[in-house]
Design an enzyme around this catalytic site. Sequence first.
Site, mmCIF file in Angstrom:
data_model
loop_
_atom_site.group_PDB
_atom_site.id
_atom_site.type_symbol
_atom_site.label_atom_id
_atom_site.label_comp_id
_atom_site.label_asym_id
_atom_site.label_seq_id
_atom_site.Cartn_x
_atom_site.Cartn_y
_atom_site.Cartn_z
ATOM 1 N N TYR A 22 -30.744 41.819 39.900
ATOM 2 C CA TYR A 22 -32.033 42.508 39.988
ATOM 3 C C TYR A 22 -32.316 43.481 38.840
ATOM 4 O O TYR A 22 -33.372 44.107 38.823
ATOM 5 C CB TYR A 22 -32.126 43.250 41.327
ATOM 6 C CG TYR A 22 -32.057 42.313 42.521
ATOM 7 C CD1 TYR A 22 -33.013 41.306 42.687
ATOM 8 C CD2 TYR A 22 -31.045 42.423 43.475
ATOM 9 C CE1 TYR A 22 -32.950 40.442 43.769
ATOM 10 C CE2 TYR A 22 -30.989 41.558 44.564
ATOM 11 C CZ TYR A 22 -31.941 40.574 44.705
ATOM 12 O OH TYR A 22 -31.897 39.717 45.762
ATOM 13 N N ASN A 74 -44.101 42.476 46.149
ATOM 14 C CA ASN A 74 -42.777 41.865 46.219
ATOM 15 C C ASN A 74 -42.325 42.079 47.657
ATOM 16 O O ASN A 74 -41.891 43.174 48.015
ATOM 17 C CB ASN A 74 -41.804 42.506 45.236
ATOM 18 C CG ASN A 74 -40.440 41.831 45.302
ATOM 19 O OD1 ASN A 74 -40.142 41.091 46.247
ATOM 20 N ND2 ASN A 74 -39.601 42.088 44.311
ATOM 21 N N HIS A 80 -39.453 35.290 53.073
ATOM 22 C CA HIS A 80 -38.916 34.058 53.650
ATOM 23 C C HIS A 80 -38.975 34.042 55.172
ATOM 24 O O HIS A 80 -38.522 33.081 55.785
ATOM 25 C CB HIS A 80 -37.462 33.879 53.179
ATOM 26 C CG HIS A 80 -37.255 34.258 51.753
ATOM 27 N ND1 HIS A 80 -37.851 33.583 50.710
ATOM 28 C CD2 HIS A 80 -36.556 35.285 51.172
ATOM 29 C CE1 HIS A 80 -37.506 34.154 49.562
ATOM 30 N NE2 HIS A 80 -36.731 35.198 49.818
ATOM 31 N N ASP A 87 -50.097 36.697 57.602
ATOM 32 C CA ASP A 87 -51.361 36.797 58.338
ATOM 33 C C ASP A 87 -52.166 38.008 57.866
ATOM 34 O O ASP A 87 -53.397 37.945 57.775
ATOM 35 C CB ASP A 87 -51.108 36.914 59.848
ATOM 36 C CG ASP A 87 -50.658 35.597 60.484
ATOM 37 O OD1 ASP A 87 -50.781 34.537 59.822
ATOM 38 O OD2 ASP A 87 -50.177 35.637 61.623
ATOM 39 N N HIS A 100 -41.405 38.260 42.264
ATOM 40 C CA HIS A 100 -39.979 38.379 42.559
ATOM 41 C C HIS A 100 -39.233 38.624 41.274
ATOM 42 O O HIS A 100 -39.487 37.960 40.257
ATOM 43 C CB HIS A 100 -39.448 37.116 43.239
ATOM 44 C CG HIS A 100 -40.089 36.884 44.560
ATOM 45 N ND1 HIS A 100 -39.748 37.613 45.681
ATOM 46 C CD2 HIS A 100 -41.091 36.062 44.929
ATOM 47 C CE1 HIS A 100 -40.509 37.221 46.686
ATOM 48 N NE2 HIS A 100 -41.341 36.295 46.261
ATOM 49 N N LEU A 101 -38.308 39.564 41.328
ATOM 50 C CA LEU A 101 -37.486 39.866 40.157
ATOM 51 C C LEU A 101 -36.648 38.649 39.771
ATOM 52 O O LEU A 101 -36.564 38.275 38.605
ATOM 53 C CB LEU A 101 -36.557 41.043 40.489
ATOM 54 C CG LEU A 101 -37.272 42.371 40.748
ATOM 55 C CD1 LEU A 101 -36.431 43.249 41.655
ATOM 56 C CD2 LEU A 101 -37.574 43.066 39.437
ATOM 57 N N SER A 102 -36.024 38.056 40.776
ATOM 58 C CA SER A 102 -35.162 36.898 40.532
ATOM 59 C C SER A 102 -35.975 35.614 40.684
ATOM 60 O O SER A 102 -37.063 35.625 41.266
ATOM 61 C CB SER A 102 -33.994 36.905 41.526
ATOM 62 O OG SER A 102 -34.486 36.797 42.866
ATOM 63 N N ARG A 111 -34.148 30.845 50.169
ATOM 64 C CA ARG A 111 -35.104 31.664 49.390
ATOM 65 C C ARG A 111 -36.194 30.814 48.740
ATOM 66 O O ARG A 111 -37.107 31.339 48.119
ATOM 67 C CB ARG A 111 -34.377 32.446 48.285
ATOM 68 C CG ARG A 111 -33.413 33.480 48.810
ATOM 69 C CD ARG A 111 -32.863 34.339 47.671
ATOM 70 N NE ARG A 111 -31.606 34.929 48.045
ATOM 71 C CZ ARG A 111 -31.456 36.057 48.748
ATOM 72 N NH1 ARG A 111 -32.512 36.744 49.133
ATOM 73 N NH2 ARG A 111 -30.260 36.517 49.059
HETATM 74 O O1 CA2 Z 1 -36.074 38.616 43.609
HETATM 75 C C1 CA2 Z 1 -36.727 39.376 44.334
HETATM 76 O O2 CA2 Z 1 -37.513 40.212 43.907
HETATM 77 C C2 CA2 Z 1 -36.519 39.306 45.858
HETATM 78 O O3 CA2 Z 1 -37.778 39.552 46.483
HETATM 79 C C3 CA2 Z 1 -35.536 40.396 46.215
HETATM 80 C C4 CA2 Z 1 -35.155 40.384 47.692
HETATM 81 C C5 CA2 Z 1 -34.696 38.989 48.130
HETATM 82 O O4 CA2 Z 1 -34.471 38.968 49.527
HETATM 83 C C6 CA2 Z 1 -35.717 37.935 47.773
HETATM 84 O O5 CA2 Z 1 -35.204 36.672 48.152
HETATM 85 C C7 CA2 Z 1 -36.029 37.936 46.299
HETATM 86 C C8 CA2 Z 1 -34.004 41.346 47.972
HETATM 87 C C9 CA2 Z 1 -34.212 42.720 47.459
HETATM 88 C C10 CA2 Z 1 -32.881 43.419 47.560
HETATM 89 O O6 CA2 Z 1 -32.811 44.327 46.504
HETATM 90 C C11 CA2 Z 1 -31.623 44.888 46.231
HETATM 91 C C12 CA2 Z 1 -31.563 45.617 45.077
HETATM 92 C C13 CA2 Z 1 -30.382 46.209 44.724
HETATM 93 C C14 CA2 Z 1 -29.256 46.092 45.536
HETATM 94 C C15 CA2 Z 1 -29.329 45.347 46.700
HETATM 95 C C16 CA2 Z 1 -30.524 44.762 47.045
#
Ligand code: CA2
Length: 149
Positions: A22, A74, A80, A87, A100-102, A111
């Site tokens: 991230y 985000n 998911h 809604d 999404h960051l990833s 995902r």
């Molecule tokens: O890639 C993304 O932005 C996500 O929305 C991030 C979510 C994940 O559940 C999605 O599938 C994709 C998770 C955010 C968790 O962020 C953290 C950041 C640092 C440490 C732990 C979790």
Amino acid sequence: MKLMVLNGPNLNLLGTREPQVYGHDTLNQIMDDLTVEAASLECELESYQSNHEGDLIDQVQRAQRVKMSGIIINPGGYTHTSVALRDAISGVDLPTVEVHLSNIHAREEFRHHSYIAPVAVGQIVGFGAAGYRLALHALVRYLNEQGRV
Ligand code: CA2
């Protein structure tokens, strides 16, 4: 023009853990940079992070009530799982860009599906924090094209 920027569960942890997935920036740094970028586009942002589904839904509804022009979201893990958040977005007349960051499509199978994508104007994934800036530019451009500003 005023835009709502919503961040879902666990995104408050950005910059503290899992930097390989991230990135190193904190959410505050990302939102501060985005606010500067928005000002250059004559946009005002309101940003909000919550770990609670209902709070995010309340903010979607509020964005409509106070006549904002659009939403960047985000939704974190709620992407998911949340029919309710979808809604809410489809229930307001506010163009929404999902970020999404990833690259969620290159990660675990669970995902790959987004409940939000079908009610969003578009989705930006895999570009880390830069994705928020890309989303801002895409949304402003879309709103201009649609004559919504
Ligand atoms: O890639 C993304 O932005 C996500 O929305 C991030 C979510 C994940 O559940 C999605 O599938 C994709 C998770 C955010 C968790 O962020 C953290 C950041 C640092 C440490 C732990 C979790």
